[in-house]
Write a protein that holds these residues in place. Structure first.
Motif, PDB file in Angstrom:
ATOM      1  N   PRO A 291       0.817  -1.226   0.000  1.00 14.74           N
ATOM      2  CA  PRO A 291       0.000   0.000   0.000  1.00 14.74           C
ATOM      3  C   PRO A 291       0.849   1.274   0.000  1.00 14.74           C
ATOM      4  CG  PRO A 291      -0.828  -1.565   1.609  1.00 14.74           C
ATOM      5  CD  PRO A 291       0.510  -2.067   1.172  1.00 14.74           C
ATOM      6  N   MET A 292       1.992   1.229   0.698  1.00 19.23           N
ATOM      7  CA  MET A 292       2.874   2.392   0.735  1.00 19.23           C
ATOM      8  C   MET A 292       3.462   2.671  -0.650  1.00 19.23           C
ATOM      9  SD  MET A 292       4.149   4.798   2.621  1.00 19.23           S
ATOM     10  CE  MET A 292       3.934   4.203   4.319  1.00 19.23           C
ATOM     11  N   LEU A 293       3.877   1.611  -1.329  1.00 15.30           N
ATOM     12  CA  LEU A 293       4.407   1.762  -2.683  1.00 15.30           C
ATOM     13  C   LEU A 293       3.353   2.351  -3.609  1.00 15.30           C
ATOM     14  CD1 LEU A 293       6.522   1.197  -4.908  1.00 15.30           C
ATOM     15  CD2 LEU A 293       5.527  -1.087  -5.122  1.00 15.30           C
ATOM     16  N   ALA A 294       2.147   1.796  -3.546  1.00  9.72           N
ATOM     17  CA  ALA A 294       1.064   2.286  -4.400  1.00  9.72           C
ATOM     18  C   ALA A 294       0.757   3.750  -4.111  1.00  9.72           C
ATOM     19  CB  ALA A 294      -0.187   1.434  -4.206  1.00  9.72           C
ATOM     20  N   GLY A 295       0.676   4.097  -2.823  1.00  5.73           N
ATOM     21  CA  GLY A 295       0.366   5.474  -2.451  1.00  5.73           C
ATOM     22  C   GLY A 295       1.452   6.444  -2.847  1.00  5.73           C
TER      23      GLY A 295
ATOM     24  N   ILE B 231       3.437   6.358  -5.465  1.00  4.10           N
ATOM     25  CA  ILE B 231       3.462   6.619  -6.903  1.00  4.10           C
ATOM     26  C   ILE B 231       2.117   7.094  -7.447  1.00  4.10           C
ATOM     27  CG2 ILE B 231       3.950   5.605  -9.171  1.00  4.10           C
ATOM     28  CD1 ILE B 231       6.384   5.919  -7.291  1.00  4.10           C
ATOM     29  N   THR B 232       1.018   6.498  -6.976  1.00  5.10           N
ATOM     30  CA  THR B 232      -0.297   6.803  -7.570  1.00  5.10           C
ATOM     31  C   THR B 232      -1.186   7.662  -6.679  1.00  5.10           C
ATOM     32  OG1 THR B 232      -1.516   4.909  -6.642  1.00  5.10           O
ATOM     33  CG2 THR B 232      -0.161   4.497  -8.602  1.00  5.10           C
ATOM     34  N   LYS B 233      -0.759   7.890  -5.445  1.00  3.55           N
ATOM     35  CA  LYS B 233      -1.562   8.627  -4.455  1.00  3.55           C
ATOM     36  C   LYS B 233      -2.781   7.843  -3.998  1.00  3.55           C
ATOM     37  CE  LYS B 233       1.425  11.785  -5.324  1.00  3.55           C
ATOM     38  NZ  LYS B 233       2.654  11.813  -4.506  1.00  3.55           N
ATOM     39  N   ASN B 234      -2.853   6.572  -4.389  1.00  2.00           N
ATOM     40  CA  ASN B 234      -3.957   5.707  -3.980  1.00  2.00           C
ATOM     41  C   ASN B 234      -3.373   4.434  -3.376  1.00  2.00           C
ATOM     42  OD1 ASN B 234      -6.152   4.024  -3.639  1.00  2.00           O
ATOM     43  ND2 ASN B 234      -6.686   3.918  -5.802  1.00  2.00           N
ATOM     44  N   PRO B 235      -3.405   4.285  -2.038  1.00  2.00           N
ATOM     45  CA  PRO B 235      -2.786   3.113  -1.395  1.00  2.00           C
ATOM     46  C   PRO B 235      -3.424   1.782  -1.784  1.00  2.00           C
ATOM     47  CG  PRO B 235      -4.091   4.369   0.177  1.00  2.00           C
ATOM     48  CD  PRO B 235      -4.013   5.200  -1.059  1.00  2.00           C
ATOM     49  N   HIS B 236      -4.630   1.808  -2.357  1.00  2.00           N
ATOM     50  CA  HIS B 236      -5.307   0.569  -2.746  1.00  2.00           C
ATOM     51  C   HIS B 236      -5.132   0.252  -4.228  1.00  2.00           C
ATOM     52  CE1 HIS B 236      -7.161   0.258   1.186  1.00  2.00           C
ATOM     53  NE2 HIS B 236      -7.584   1.508   1.086  1.00  2.00           N
ATOM     54  N   TYR B 237      -4.333   1.045  -4.913  1.00  6.47           N
ATOM     55  CA  TYR B 237      -4.184   0.894  -6.365  1.00  6.47           C
ATOM     56  C   TYR B 237      -3.661  -0.488  -6.742  1.00  6.47           C
ATOM     57  CZ  TYR B 237      -2.845   2.003 -11.177  1.00  6.47           C
ATOM     58  OH  TYR B 237      -2.740   2.020 -12.552  1.00  6.47           O
ATOM     59  N   LEU B 238      -2.795  -1.067  -5.911  1.00  7.29           N
ATOM     60  CA  LEU B 238      -2.178  -2.359  -6.226  1.00  7.29           C
ATOM     61  C   LEU B 238      -2.726  -3.501  -5.381  1.00  7.29           C
ATOM     62  CD1 LEU B 238       1.556  -1.272  -6.626  1.00  7.29           C
ATOM     63  CD2 LEU B 238      -0.078  -1.805  -8.448  1.00  7.29           C
ATOM     64  N   ASP B 239      -3.887  -3.326  -4.783  1.00 12.11           N
ATOM     65  CA  ASP B 239      -4.471  -4.400  -3.979  1.00 12.11           C
ATOM     66  C   ASP B 239      -4.537  -5.688  -4.798  1.00 12.11           C
ATOM     67  OD1 ASP B 239      -4.762  -2.656  -1.927  1.00 12.11           O
ATOM     68  OD2 ASP B 239      -6.944  -2.566  -1.969  1.00 12.11           O
ATOM     69  N   LEU B 240      -4.076  -6.791  -4.218  1.00 12.45           N
ATOM     70  CA  LEU B 240      -4.061  -8.060  -4.929  1.00 12.45           C
ATOM     71  C   LEU B 240      -5.466  -8.448  -5.377  1.00 12.45           C
ATOM     72  CD1 LEU B 240      -1.508 -10.165  -2.861  1.00 12.45           C
ATOM     73  CD2 LEU B 240      -1.134  -8.835  -4.936  1.00 12.45           C
ATOM     74  N   GLY B 241      -5.547  -8.925  -6.601  1.00 11.28           N
ATOM     75  CA  GLY B 241      -6.837  -9.319  -7.154  1.00 11.28           C
ATOM     76  C   GLY B 241      -7.437  -8.281  -8.075  1.00 11.28           C
TER      77      GLY B 241
ATOM     78  N   LEU C 246       6.312 -10.875  -4.983  1.00  5.63           N
ATOM     79  CA  LEU C 246       6.502  -9.479  -4.572  1.00  5.63           C
ATOM     80  C   LEU C 246       7.632  -9.355  -3.560  1.00  5.63           C
ATOM     81  CD1 LEU C 246       2.786  -8.282  -4.226  1.00  5.63           C
ATOM     82  CD2 LEU C 246       4.449  -7.510  -5.926  1.00  5.63           C
ATOM     83  N   SER C 247       7.776 -10.375  -2.707  1.00  7.78           N
ATOM     84  CA  SER C 247       8.836 -10.315  -1.697  1.00  7.78           C
ATOM     85  C   SER C 247      10.215 -10.271  -2.342  1.00  7.78           C
ATOM     86  CB  SER C 247       8.730 -11.503  -0.743  1.00  7.78           C
ATOM     87  OG  SER C 247       9.117 -12.714  -1.369  1.00  7.78           O
ATOM     88  N   GLU C 248      10.340 -10.847  -3.535  1.00  8.67           N
ATOM     89  CA  GLU C 248      11.619 -10.811  -4.243  1.00  8.67           C
ATOM     90  C   GLU C 248      11.998  -9.391  -4.653  1.00  8.67           C
ATOM     91  OE1 GLU C 248      11.702 -13.571  -7.477  1.00  8.67           O
ATOM     92  OE2 GLU C 248      10.609 -15.101  -6.341  1.00  8.67           O
ATOM     93  N   TRP C 249      11.009  -8.534  -4.715  1.00 12.96           N
ATOM     94  CA  TRP C 249      11.235  -7.128  -5.068  1.00 12.96           C
ATOM     95  C   TRP C 249      11.289  -6.236  -3.830  1.00 12.96           C
ATOM     96  CZ3 TRP C 249      11.956  -5.252 -10.075  1.00 12.96           C
ATOM     97  CH2 TRP C 249      11.782  -6.183 -11.093  1.00 12.96           C
ATOM     98  N   GLY C 250      11.274  -6.867  -2.654  1.00 12.71           N
ATOM     99  CA  GLY C 250      11.301  -6.084  -1.422  1.00 12.71           C
ATOM    100  C   GLY C 250       9.946  -5.507  -1.062  1.00 12.71           C
ATOM    101  N   ILE C 251       8.877  -6.115  -1.578  1.00 12.46           N
ATOM    102  CA  ILE C 251       7.522  -5.620  -1.334  1.00 12.46           C
ATOM    103  C   ILE C 251       6.784  -6.642  -0.470  1.00 12.46           C
ATOM    104  CG2 ILE C 251       5.344  -4.889  -2.393  1.00 12.46           C
ATOM    105  CD1 ILE C 251       6.963  -4.495  -5.006  1.00 12.46           C
ATOM    106  N   TYR C 252       6.164  -6.187   0.597  1.00 12.02           N
ATOM    107  CA  TYR C 252       5.395  -7.102   1.442  1.00 12.02           C
ATOM    108  C   TYR C 252       3.970  -6.594   1.599  1.00 12.02           C
ATOM    109  CZ  TYR C 252       6.409  -3.694   5.179  1.00 12.02           C
ATOM    110  OH  TYR C 252       6.522  -2.550   5.936  1.00 12.02           O
ATOM    111  N   THR C 253       3.069  -7.553   1.790  1.00 10.70           N
ATOM    112  CA  THR C 253       1.654  -7.206   1.950  1.00 10.70           C
ATOM    113  C   THR C 253       1.256  -7.157   3.416  1.00 10.70           C
ATOM    114  OG1 THR C 253       1.077  -9.547   1.694  1.00 10.70           O
ATOM    115  CG2 THR C 253       1.008  -8.170  -0.282  1.00 10.70           C
TER     116      THR C 253
END
Length: 420
Positions: free
Chosen positions: A181-185, A187-197, A227-234
């Motif tokens: 959510p932090m990554l999404a927010g 770049i896109t200003k929307n923390p839910h932009y990359l929600d899985l699904g 995603l964890s391989e890219w340093g991204i966690y949910t």
């Protein structure tokens, strides 16, 4: 648009409307004025006016076939023998005629211009390179993008800008650990932009997979692991790793002193600067049962348990151990999934990691009666590490899974040899 001919007034009745629409559809399909059209269930008005025009009797409710040639013959026999089809149909419908091929070419040109325009607008970096490659190779991802473009061009353009910027950001901040959510927010200003699904997370995962030259993950847990391989966690709290015999911070010390295992989550690990061991050697296993066996024998070795496919917490811990100059040793199950874990860890840590107990004899010792399906065996295609070649071949031939728990005696012997 052509100047409206005088004869057009004659056809301004409902009787000719359906006929002309059928003529237009025929021209759209064939690209020429030829062939026949069929009119079903004639109305009273159609039967009357068409009978007068063609000089033959058509009945109400009748189905008739009329050719372009029939219509031309009537026109040529009148004072309007100079008529042409394009003028007639374009003036009647007040729009330019186009064939199916012309419409297709126009749509293709508009689509090509759209993607060219997006490429001109996005920032340079890995994300832009990804998009260029998709377009140049006409990849599966590009076909997916075309569908999104046809559905809504404006939304597609906005999403492509976001995805390119996200990939660019990750390529620059590749050492950063960040919540999805932090990554999404950011770049896109929307923390839910990359929600899985969601469709945006689907495109994002496609982009990341394309840059690595692999298939994008489809199952939920596969997505989290990828995603964890890219340093991204949910989720930093459920992202855990089991440890034993490690020290280096107050968090570890009490458990280390008591010779007790410690389960850490990602949030814990992000606050720890360093992790170390006495002998600068750490033994990594896939299954928690291995640690249970070691502890049952009153042994206290530096151990890390991945509990299946390593998550971001595992990688964070291993990175810290390597940074402290520890050497890593890994042993896992001898099945497609376990082999993939071993292969990936070796590729990630190279000379800092040794794969042990991966000889043909180890496989035969641990072999079970579980038959591996062809679908699972296909996963072995990704396993390229030379140290795994022999066991990989044995698995492909025998199609049986083998589990590390059956090889405990050899594992313990190996550990003792490294520690003493």
């Amino acid at each position: 648009m052509n100047k409206k001919p005088a004869y057009l007034t004659y056809f301004q009745t409902r009787a000719f409307d359906r006929l002309f629409r059928l003529f237009r559809e025929k021209y759209y399909s064939l690209g020429r004025y030829s062939g026949t059209v069929k009119m079903t269930n004639l109305t009273k008005e159609e039967s009357r006016d068409l009978s007068l025009f063609f000089g033959r009797t058509y009945q109400v409710g009748e189905t008739i076939t009329i050719s372009f040639k029939q219509f031309e013959q009537v026109m040529m026999a009148s004072k309007y023998q100079m008529f042409d089809w394009t003028t007639l149909l374009e003036c009647y419908f007040d729009q330019t005629l186009k064939t199916k091929q012309e419409c297709l070419e126009q749509a293709q040109n508009q689509e090509a211009y759209f993607f060219h325009q997006v490429l001109q607008q996005v920032e340079p970096g890995l994300g832009k390179q990804w998009l260029e490659d998709c377009i140049d190779t006409r990849s599966d991802t590009y076909q997916y993008l075309r569908k999104r473009y046809r559905n809504n061009a404006n939304t597609c353009k906005m999403d492509l800008h976001h995805i390119v910027n996200l990939v660019n950001y990750l390529s620059v901040h590749h050492d950063q650990v960040i919540a999805l959510p932090m990554l999404a927010g950011t770049i896109t200003k929307n923390p839910h932009y990359l929600d899985l699904g969601t469709k945006n997370s689907h495109l994002f995962l496609r982009a990341l997979a394309d840059t690595k030259g692999i298939s994008y993950p489809k199952e939920h847990q596969e997505k989290i692991n990828f995603l964890s391989e890219w340093g991204i966690y949910t989720d930093s709290l459920s992202n855990t790793v089991i440890t034993n015999g490690l020290f280096g911070s107050p968090l570890f010390q009490a458990f280390y002193n008591q010779r007790q295992p410690l389960t850490l989550n990602l949030e814990n690990l992000l606050t720890i600067d360093s992790v170390d061991t006495e002998d600068k050697k750490v033994f990594i296993f896939e299954n928690p049962s291995i640690l249970n066996t070691i502890r049952d024998q009153k042994l206290s070795y530096p151990v890390v348990i991945t509990s299946g496919i390593p998550n971001l917490a595992v990688y964070q811990l291993l990175d810290k151990l390597v940074k402290s100059h520890n050497h890593l040793y890994y042993n896992g199950d001898y099945d497609p999934e376990g082999m993939m874990i071993a292969d990936k860890l070796k590729r990630n840590y190279g000379e800092h990691l040794t794969l042990f107990q991966y000889d043909e004899q180890d496989y035969q010792t641990c072999k079970s009666n579980e038959v591996i399906t062809d679908r699972r065996l296909k996963k072995l295609d990704t396993v390229q590490c030379p140290e795994l070649a022999k066991i990989k071949q044995s698995i492909l031939i025998e199609k049986k899974a083998a589990y590390q728990e059956k090889n405990m005696e050899a594992i313990l012997t190996y550990i003792k040899e490294q520690i003493t």
